[in-house]
Design a protein around this motif. Structure first.
Motif, PDB file in Angstrom:
ATOM      1  N   UNK A  74      75.870  -0.137  55.202  1.00 43.20           N
ATOM      2  CA  UNK A  74      74.645  -0.838  54.775  1.00 43.20           C
ATOM      3  C   UNK A  74      74.156  -1.749  55.896  1.00 43.20           C
ATOM      4  N   UNK A  75      72.902  -1.571  56.261  1.00 44.49           N
ATOM      5  CA  UNK A  75      72.284  -2.379  57.319  1.00 44.49           C
ATOM      6  C   UNK A  75      71.172  -3.214  56.696  1.00 44.49           C
ATOM      7  N   UNK A  76      71.088  -4.480  57.069  1.00 40.85           N
ATOM      8  CA  UNK A  76      69.989  -5.340  56.607  1.00 40.85           C
ATOM      9  C   UNK A  76      69.160  -5.768  57.804  1.00 40.85           C
ATOM     10  N   UNK A  77      67.850  -5.516  57.727  1.00 40.11           N
ATOM     11  CA  UNK A  77      66.933  -5.896  58.800  1.00 40.11           C
ATOM     12  C   UNK A  77      66.129  -7.104  58.329  1.00 40.11           C
ATOM     13  N   UNK A  78      66.166  -8.165  59.120  1.00 36.89           N
ATOM     14  CA  UNK A  78      65.466  -9.399  58.732  1.00 36.89           C
ATOM     15  C   UNK A  78      64.233  -9.567  59.609  1.00 36.89           C
ATOM     16  N   UNK A  79      63.035  -9.496  58.997  1.00 37.15           N
ATOM     17  CA  UNK A  79      61.779  -9.552  59.750  1.00 37.15           C
ATOM     18  C   UNK A  79      61.329  -8.142  60.058  1.00 37.15           C
ATOM     19  N   UNK A  80      60.364  -7.624  59.293  1.00 35.41           N
ATOM     20  CA  UNK A  80      60.028  -6.195  59.425  1.00 35.41           C
ATOM     21  C   UNK A  80      58.831  -5.974  60.342  1.00 35.41           C
ATOM     22  N   UNK A  81      59.033  -6.246  61.633  1.00 40.14           N
ATOM     23  CA  UNK A  81      57.966  -6.036  62.609  1.00 40.14           C
ATOM     24  C   UNK A  81      58.190  -4.782  63.423  1.00 40.14           C
ATOM     25  N   UNK A  82      57.637  -4.777  64.634  1.00 34.18           N
ATOM     26  CA  UNK A  82      57.726  -3.617  65.528  1.00 34.18           C
ATOM     27  C   UNK A  82      59.178  -3.192  65.763  1.00 34.18           C
ATOM     28  N   UNK A  83      60.045  -4.153  66.100  1.00 32.63           N
ATOM     29  CA  UNK A  83      61.402  -3.781  66.494  1.00 32.63           C
ATOM     30  C   UNK A  83      62.227  -3.343  65.277  1.00 32.63           C
ATOM     31  N   UNK A  84      62.213  -4.155  64.209  1.00 29.56           N
ATOM     32  CA  UNK A  84      62.983  -3.779  63.020  1.00 29.56           C
ATOM     33  C   UNK A  84      62.454  -2.484  62.421  1.00 29.56           C
ATOM     34  N   UNK A  85      61.133  -2.338  62.407  1.00 23.75           N
ATOM     35  CA  UNK A  85      60.538  -1.118  61.849  1.00 23.75           C
ATOM     36  C   UNK A  85      60.989   0.101  62.633  1.00 23.75           C
ATOM     37  N   UNK A  86      60.995  -0.017  63.955  1.00 20.34           N
ATOM     38  CA  UNK A  86      61.422   1.110  64.791  1.00 20.34           C
ATOM     39  C   UNK A  86      62.909   1.394  64.583  1.00 20.34           C
ATOM     40  N   UNK A  87      63.700   0.324  64.431  1.00 23.47           N
ATOM     41  CA  UNK A  87      65.139   0.538  64.179  1.00 23.47           C
ATOM     42  C   UNK A  87      65.350   1.258  62.861  1.00 23.47           C
ATOM     43  N   UNK A  88      64.609   0.828  61.833  1.00 21.53           N
ATOM     44  CA  UNK A  88      64.766   1.457  60.518  1.00 21.53           C
ATOM     45  C   UNK A  88      64.460   2.954  60.612  1.00 21.53           C
ATOM     46  N   UNK A  89      63.347   3.279  61.246  1.00 21.49           N
ATOM     47  CA  UNK A  89      62.954   4.691  61.339  1.00 21.49           C
ATOM     48  C   UNK A  89      63.969   5.489  62.150  1.00 21.49           C
ATOM     49  N   UNK A  90      64.431   4.905  63.271  1.00 26.01           N
ATOM     50  CA  UNK A  90      65.379   5.625  64.134  1.00 26.01           C
ATOM     51  C   UNK A  90      66.728   5.819  63.438  1.00 26.01           C
ATOM     52  N   UNK A  91      67.237   4.768  62.778  1.00 30.02           N
ATOM     53  CA  UNK A  91      68.544   4.874  62.103  1.00 30.02           C
ATOM     54  C   UNK A  91      68.497   5.891  60.969  1.00 30.02           C
ATOM     55  N   UNK A  92      67.369   5.892  60.251  1.00 25.66           N
ATOM     56  CA  UNK A  92      67.266   6.823  59.120  1.00 25.66           C
ATOM     57  C   UNK A  92      67.085   8.251  59.614  1.00 25.66           C
ATOM     58  N   UNK A  93      66.316   8.404  60.682  1.00 23.63           N
ATOM     59  CA  UNK A  93      66.113   9.748  61.243  1.00 23.63           C
ATOM     60  C   UNK A  93      67.437  10.347  61.698  1.00 23.63           C
TER      61      UNK A  93
END
Ligand code: NAD
Length: 288
Positions: free
Chosen positions: A7-26
């Motif tokens: 389980x990963x928690x991203x705090x602050x959903x901007x450019x960097x966190x958003x890109x991390x979320x998409x990359x990790x899920x992909x």
């Protein structure tokens, strides 16, 4: 690829966190990706574009049971966020950040984290001039450097695991001393941003050339050189406030060099200008 953190928690959903979320899920690197955003508008956008498995308006719920927590807020907000999440972290969790400055983030975050939490600071050298959750894209980190600045007592196995995640989303990873990181980035990123902002400011303050003319006739120099001056003002305010010494050092050197060229132009010293541009062109051509 296999799951690295359940389980990963991203705090602050901007450019960097958003890109991390998409990359990790992909890449299937996280069992679940949870996100926290303080503004309702950001949460709505993040839900609409399906950025995470779950989006929270309560940061304590977002970090609960997380194996990895990523602080992806402006550098000046890192300390307050760390204080807020500290009581709710799962024992043994890894906390990392993506802030563009490292020593001040370490000073602000580390004191809040309880014993048993692994704090491994980091900085992806990847970005665009866009911000917010819609700006993210999965390939942002591909073939870019991601610097980690682990503390001297860091748990090697935890650092290696975070490196696996970073490589998994396409980046090349290196470790660096935080103070050295701040000096290197002052040269390669922070001062250039300041100069780009200044160039736009110069154009804005000219009375004999209108803003409309600057926009309409923006030639290659101005257009290429000032692209980064469209970057987020909050993020960059914080970078300069928190990497003060190194940026002032590099800015002082920049000013000296500028005076040398200014004098060469005034004196009509073409040889000096030519020699200078020949030397700097060779360095610049080394950057792909
Ligand atoms: P962004 O503006 O796209 O996102 C930052 C998010 O943090 C926003 O949604 C904002 O509302 C939120 N936020 C601000 N203060 C907060 C607070 N106190 N609590 C909770 N949320 C808060 O910015 P970004 O480009 O994703 O940058 C995030 C971090 O990554 C910064 O520390 C920045 O220095 C670093 N970084 C940025 C780049 C880049 O080029 N943009 C590159 C590498 C690292």
């Amino acid at each position: 690829m296999s799951v690295i953190y359940d389980r990963v928690a991203l705090i602050g959903l901007g450019l960097i966190a958003g890109s991390m979320a998409l990359a990790m899920r992909e890449k299937g690197l996280a069992g679940q990706v949870h996100g926290y955003a303080r503004s309702a508008e950001t949460r709505d956008v993040a839900r609409e574009i399906g950025l995470c498995d779950a989006i929270h308006n309560d940061v304590s719920v977002a970090v609960k049971d997380a194996d990895l927590v990523v602080l992806a807020v402006p550098v000046g907000a890192m300390g307050d966020v760390a204080a807020e999440i500290a009581p709710h972290l799962k024992p043994g969790a890894v906390v990392t950040d993506v802030g563009s400055v490292k020593q001040s983030v370490i000073d602000a975050v580390a004191p809040h984290l309880p014993e048993g939490i692994h704090f491994i600071p980091g900085h992806p050298l990847a970005g665009t001039e866009h911000s917010g959750p819609r700006a993210g894209f999965a390939s942002l980190f591909r073939n870019r450097w991601w610097l980690l600045t682990p503390l001297p007592d860091a748990d090697e196995a935890q650092v290696a695991r975070l490196e696996d995640l970073v490589r998994g989303i396409g980046a090349n990873v290196e470790r660096m001393d935080p103070g050295h990181h701040d000096l290197v980035l002052a040269v390669t990123s922070h001062t250039p941003h300041l100069i780009a902002y200044t160039m736009v400011g110069v154009a804005d303050h000219l009375r004999r050339v209108t803003d409309e003319e600057v926009i309409k006739y923006s030639a290659a120099g101005f257009r290429d050189f000032t692209r980064i001056a469209a970057s987020d003002p909050t993020m960059w305010r914080d970078v300069f406030l928190h990497n003060r010494e190194a940026t002032l050092d590099i800015l002082g050197r920049f000013t000296e060099e500028l005076f040398v060229l200014q004098r060469a132009i005034r004196m009509g010293d073409g040889q000096q200008l030519h020699d200078y541009f020949t030397r700097t062109r060779a360095i610049r051509r080394g950057i792909i």
